[in-house]
Scaffold this active site. Sequence first.
Site, short mmCIF file in Angstrom:
data_model
loop_
_atom_site.label_atom_id
_atom_site.label_comp_id
_atom_site.label_asym_id
_atom_site.label_seq_id
_atom_site.Cartn_x
_atom_site.Cartn_y
_atom_site.Cartn_z
N GLY A 205 -32.05 -40.74 42.48
CA GLY A 205 -32.44 -41.97 41.79
C GLY A 205 -33.90 -42.32 41.93
O GLY A 205 -34.29 -43.48 41.73
N ARG A 206 -34.71 -41.35 42.30
CA ARG A 206 -36.16 -41.57 42.48
C ARG A 206 -36.47 -42.52 43.63
O ARG A 206 -37.58 -43.03 43.74
CB ARG A 206 -36.82 -42.06 41.18
N LEU A 207 -35.52 -42.74 44.52
CA LEU A 207 -35.77 -43.57 45.71
C LEU A 207 -36.21 -42.64 46.86
O LEU A 207 -35.54 -42.52 47.88
CB LEU A 207 -34.53 -44.37 46.09
#
Length: 222
Positions: free
Chosen positions: A200-202
């Site tokens: 999630g691009r975290l």
Amino acid sequence: MLYICHSHDMKHLQNIRIDYKKAQLDEGSIPDEPMDFFQNWLTEALHSGEREPTAMALTTVSPEGKPSSRIVLLKDIKENKLVFYTNYESRKGAELEKNPNAALLFFWPSLERQLRIEGSVERLSHKESEAYFNSRPLESRIGASISPQSKIIASRDELEHSFTEEITKAQKGIPPVKPAFWGGYSLRPQSIEFWQGRPGRLHDRFLYVSKDGKWKKTRLAP
């Protein structure tokens, strides 16, 4: 084979993405000393199957403030400094002469990791550079000796003619010697950022900054 990128390919660029899931970083599992951490990551990269695990993008800045980047290879770690070799009269060499501040970037896609390092460089001693030069394969030594790196040349034939001449000399017992314009640099890190891809691009990002001889570690937002 020449591949031509068509407009329909370009339209799909925005849909190209990978969700990173291989690893994570947390405050309790990473070292307080970033060079220990770096060497752990480098060792994993060396055993990961990456084709060029020591490749790093070196960014320098011109006197006019214009940045330029290129790939160089990490050749050693000495006293916690990163060593690479190049032509001192190349664009990067000229820029480092005026401004010794530089940045390095490693990218290991199979491990879903980036490593960003900023610091200042200094030249290695003639003795250190000569020892490494003499350890290189003959063709690499000749290539470094004959190339006016970053300068305009008339043709490839010019280079190949010079190369052939030096090969002939070497076969007659006159090997190339390290030219004065070629040698090593060492970069002393002042900041090191470890980036681990996450879903999630975290992404996990930890930044180490050196101040008064001590490292301070902080987490950054992705």
